[in-house]
Design a protein around this motif. Structure first.
Motif, mmCIF file in Angstrom:
data_model
loop_
_atom_site.group_PDB
_atom_site.id
_atom_site.type_symbol
_atom_site.label_atom_id
_atom_site.label_comp_id
_atom_site.label_asym_id
_atom_site.label_seq_id
_atom_site.Cartn_x
_atom_site.Cartn_y
_atom_site.Cartn_z
ATOM 1 N N GLY A 49 0.807 -1.211 0.000
ATOM 2 C CA GLY A 49 0.000 0.000 0.000
ATOM 3 C C GLY A 49 0.837 1.256 0.000
ATOM 4 N N VAL A 50 1.879 1.259 0.811
ATOM 5 C CA VAL A 50 2.737 2.439 0.911
ATOM 6 C C VAL A 50 3.440 2.717 -0.413
ATOM 7 N N THR A 51 3.898 1.668 -1.091
ATOM 8 C CA THR A 51 4.618 1.871 -2.355
ATOM 9 C C THR A 51 3.706 2.342 -3.486
ATOM 10 N N SER A 52 2.399 2.366 -3.272
ATOM 11 C CA SER A 52 1.488 2.926 -4.274
ATOM 12 C C SER A 52 1.005 4.318 -3.895
ATOM 13 N N MET A 53 1.383 4.828 -2.707
ATOM 14 C CA MET A 53 0.950 6.150 -2.263
ATOM 15 C C MET A 53 1.766 7.247 -2.937
ATOM 16 N N ASP A 54 1.071 8.238 -3.468
ATOM 17 C CA ASP A 54 1.742 9.312 -4.190
ATOM 18 C C ASP A 54 2.728 10.075 -3.311
ATOM 19 N N ASP A 55 2.352 10.366 -2.062
ATOM 20 C CA ASP A 55 3.242 11.133 -1.187
ATOM 21 C C ASP A 55 4.557 10.398 -0.940
ATOM 22 N N PHE A 56 4.476 9.083 -0.762
ATOM 23 C CA PHE A 56 5.671 8.264 -0.556
ATOM 24 C C PHE A 56 6.536 8.262 -1.811
ATOM 25 N N LEU A 57 5.903 8.062 -2.963
ATOM 26 C CA LEU A 57 6.656 8.014 -4.217
ATOM 27 C C LEU A 57 7.296 9.366 -4.533
ATOM 28 N N LYS A 58 6.575 10.464 -4.320
ATOM 29 C CA LYS A 58 7.126 11.785 -4.620
ATOM 30 C C LYS A 58 8.366 12.070 -3.786
ATOM 31 N N ARG A 59 8.369 11.600 -2.524
ATOM 32 C CA ARG A 59 9.497 11.899 -1.643
ATOM 33 C C ARG A 59 10.711 11.040 -1.946
ATOM 34 N N PHE A 60 10.499 9.749 -2.194
ATOM 35 C CA PHE A 60 11.626 8.824 -2.308
ATOM 36 C C PHE A 60 11.871 8.303 -3.732
ATOM 37 N N PHE A 61 10.816 8.248 -4.553
ATOM 38 C CA PHE A 61 10.936 7.667 -5.897
ATOM 39 C C PHE A 61 10.228 8.567 -6.910
ATOM 40 N N PRO A 62 10.737 9.789 -7.107
ATOM 41 C CA PRO A 62 10.052 10.747 -7.984
ATOM 42 C C PRO A 62 9.936 10.270 -9.434
ATOM 43 N N LYS A 63 10.908 9.499 -9.922
ATOM 44 C CA LYS A 63 10.827 8.998 -11.296
ATOM 45 C C LYS A 63 9.651 8.046 -11.458
ATOM 46 N N VAL A 64 9.465 7.181 -10.462
ATOM 47 C CA VAL A 64 8.332 6.261 -10.509
ATOM 48 C C VAL A 64 7.026 7.046 -10.452
ATOM 49 N N TYR A 65 6.993 8.083 -9.645
ATOM 50 C CA TYR A 65 5.777 8.904 -9.531
ATOM 51 C C TYR A 65 5.445 9.565 -10.866
ATOM 52 N N ARG A 66 6.457 10.117 -11.533
ATOM 53 C CA ARG A 66 6.204 10.771 -12.814
ATOM 54 C C ARG A 66 5.732 9.766 -13.861
ATOM 55 N N ARG A 67 6.349 8.583 -13.857
ATOM 56 C CA ARG A 67 5.951 7.548 -14.810
ATOM 57 C C ARG A 67 4.507 7.111 -14.556
ATOM 58 N N LYS A 68 4.161 7.025 -13.287
ATOM 59 C CA LYS A 68 2.800 6.638 -12.917
ATOM 60 C C LYS A 68 1.779 7.646 -13.454
ATOM 61 N N GLN A 69 2.144 8.940 -13.420
ATOM 62 C CA GLN A 69 1.213 9.984 -13.824
ATOM 63 C C GLN A 69 1.104 10.140 -15.334
ATOM 64 N N GLU A 70 2.088 9.652 -16.067
ATOM 65 C CA GLU A 70 2.105 9.899 -17.509
ATOM 66 C C GLU A 70 1.070 9.090 -18.287
ATOM 67 N N HIS A 71 0.803 7.842 -17.815
ATOM 68 C CA HIS A 71 -0.158 6.961 -18.474
ATOM 69 C C HIS A 71 0.184 6.727 -19.938
ATOM 70 N N LEU A 72 1.495 6.602 -20.224
ATOM 71 C CA LEU A 72 1.910 6.283 -21.582
ATOM 72 C C LEU A 72 1.581 4.829 -21.908
ATOM 73 N N LYS A 73 1.468 4.523 -23.208
ATOM 74 C CA LYS A 73 1.113 3.161 -23.618
ATOM 75 C C LYS A 73 2.096 2.137 -23.072
ATOM 76 N N GLU A 74 3.387 2.451 -23.159
ATOM 77 C CA GLU A 74 4.385 1.471 -22.751
ATOM 78 C C GLU A 74 4.467 1.296 -21.239
ATOM 79 N N THR A 75 3.718 2.093 -20.496
ATOM 80 C CA THR A 75 3.794 1.975 -19.038
ATOM 81 C C THR A 75 2.604 1.248 -18.447
ATOM 82 N N ASP A 76 1.736 0.659 -19.286
ATOM 83 C CA ASP A 76 0.594 -0.062 -18.738
ATOM 84 C C ASP A 76 1.039 -1.112 -17.722
#
Length: 512
Positions: A49-76
């Protein structure tokens, strides 16, 4: 019954003389010890659950957070493909893997209770460090301390429950560990669902509340009695007899106590229990209990679902709240399945649960793979009806796992080892289990990214293999006294060719 040596085969006929009553003292001891499963369960539930929370990702894994928000085809399938992110989860299990060998020494020399206390302290410290983490290094160090706690707890608790239990109800009592684990997962998912609304620090509360089960386990552990088996192993015969009488609720414990003493004599003759596991006469326990079952338990794919349920559902197009809600459903199914297993495992037996549930799990994994192959990918969002279908199928998979490989993956190995190698054997169980847990945790998201729906077909194939393993190699252990399980091998059509008709003799036990 002597787990290692017998002066004569008449010892094998004493089990019918065992007597017991279900006492309050016995119930208290088992419930408190089983709370150790909540440590494992809470972490399984909270980390996904924590690894899917935006606040956690923004603080420690910003690249993953940005990828999550992009919704590109290759990121399904690939939104969460980050080895550092998965290291946050898997580092705990690598630490538990290493610590279990120290836990084996403590469990054998100082007792099961000592390992339970050490595990609770380490887990508490890890939870505090994670809640206060300011950088990834603090997160990983905290996870390592949590892993040490789980390594000690998982090493001692299943042994404690099996040794305290009368043979007729050993299956149900041992599964208190799995029930506690499942309740920990369910509570963690409820907490994640609420803390996800607390910005930007909700994830800290989720991680910090792991101190609660650790505190309960420590305080309860102080009041726990040591198991009679362990006390006899330590040479404390008078204390062992008193505890056995109190736990069994009767003074007529001569037959069972004599078997414990016999087992202790065999155990004392073994100077190198890990080396002893490699002997021909211990080959069934090594292959089935120490290697096969704990590895296969993780290769079902279940812990991938538990780790990453919110992540999986978000990757498949569910919203953040919907994904957490769906993980609540799956963890609730796991609790229900544990109750079903507890109610019937001593009546129906271990093999039937393994084989029946295995057939179901194969079908469910294939159904998930086909559904995703037809309905998901290339930027498409899953239709609502298909989403509901996936939640139902995954919940049914959880129900099947939760009454078979989940609880039996801990119960059956704890029954198989004789006292002489029991602590070492359980360390191997935990070590192999945590190794494959860490491996799956580290590899699942990248596998989901590259294999896509094919990862579920891989798990289906593995479940076919493990079901055949159970069918051909595992004898039924229901209601067999724990110190008499060694006699099953000499009656098994395959194992008797390896161990012979008389698996234990006095001479053999003294070899090491």
């Amino acid at each position: 019954m002597a787990g290692g040596a017998f002066e004569d085969t008449e010892a094998a006929k004493r089990a019918h003389l065992y007597e017991h009553k279900i006492t309050g003292y016995f119930i208290f001891s088992c419930i408190v010890a089983a709370s150790g499963g909540a440590l494992f369960g809470y972490d399984l539930g909270v980390s996904g659950g924590v690894t899917s929370m935006d606040d956690f990702l923004k603080r420690f894994f910003p690249k993953v957070y940005r990828r999550k928000q992009e919704h590109l085809k290759e990121t399904d399938y690939c939104k969460y493909d980050s080895q550092i992110l998965t290291l946050f989860t898997s580092s705990l299990y690598f630490a538990g893997l290493v610590s279990t060998f120290a836990a084996s020494h403590v469990t054998r020399k100082k007792g099961r209770k000592a390992s339970i206390l050490v595990g609770s302290i380490s887990f508490f410290l890890g939870a505090v460090l994670n809640a206060c983490a300011m950088n990834i290094a603090m997160l990983i160090i905290g996870r390592i301390l949590l892993g040490v706690g789980i390594g000690f707890g998982n090493q001692a608790v299943p042994l404690y429950l099996s040794e305290m239990s009368p043979a007729k109800i050993r299956g149900a009592v041992n599964q208190l560990f799995q029930l506690s684990t499942c309740l920990g997962i369910l509570v963690a998912n409820f907490i994640n669902y609420e803390t996800d609304k607390l910005h930007p620090w909700g994830w800290r509360l989720s991680l910090g509340l792991a101190t609660v089960p650790a505190t309960v386990m420590f305080l309860g552990g102080l009041a726990l009695p040591e198991t009679p088996n362990s006390l006899v192993e330590q040479g404390k015969f008078d204390e062992a007899r008193k505890v056995l009488e109190k736990v069994r609720g009767t003074s007529k414990i001569d037959a069972e106590f004599a078997d414990l003493v016999d087992a202790s004599k065999a155990a004392q003759a073994i100077k190198h229990p890990f080396r002893n596991l490699l002997e021909r006469r211990n080959r069934p326990q090594l292959i089935i209990g120490a290697l096969g079952i704990p590895a296969f338990q993780q290769l079902t794919g279940m812990n991938s679902i538990l780790f990453y349920a919110p992540v999986i559902f978000q990757s498949l197009g569910f919203g953040a709240n919907a994904s957490l809600y769906s993980s609540l459903i799956t963890s609730g199914a796991l609790v229900l399945a544990s109750l079903i297993s507890m109610a019937f495992v001593d009546r129906w037996g271990r093999r039937k649960f393994f084989l029946e549930a295995g057939c179901e799990m194969i079908c469910y994994m294939v159904a998930v793979a086909i559904t995703l192959a037809l309905e998901f990918g290339q930027g498409k969002t899953l239709p609502k009806g298909t989403s509901y279908f996936l939640v139902i199928i995954i919940s049914l998979f959880v129900l099947a796992y939760g009454r078979s490989w989940g609880p039996l993956g801990w119960l059956v190995p704890s029954e198989l080892f004789p006292l002489e190698t029991r602590s070492a054997g359980q360390s191997m169980v935990v070590c192999v289990n945590l190794f494959f847990t860490a491996l799956i945790a580290q590899c699942f998201l990248v596998s989901l990214c590259h294999l896509r729906y094919g990862i579920f077909l891989v798990f289906a194939g593995l479940i076919i293999i493990m079901s055949c393993f159970i069918y051909f190699l595992l004898p039924e252990t229901k209601q067999v006294p724990i110190e008499e399980v060694c006699y099953l091998w000499s009656k098994h059509p395959i194992w008797k060719k390896i161990v012979g008709d008389e698996p234990r003799t006095e001479g053999k036990s003294a070899e090491n």
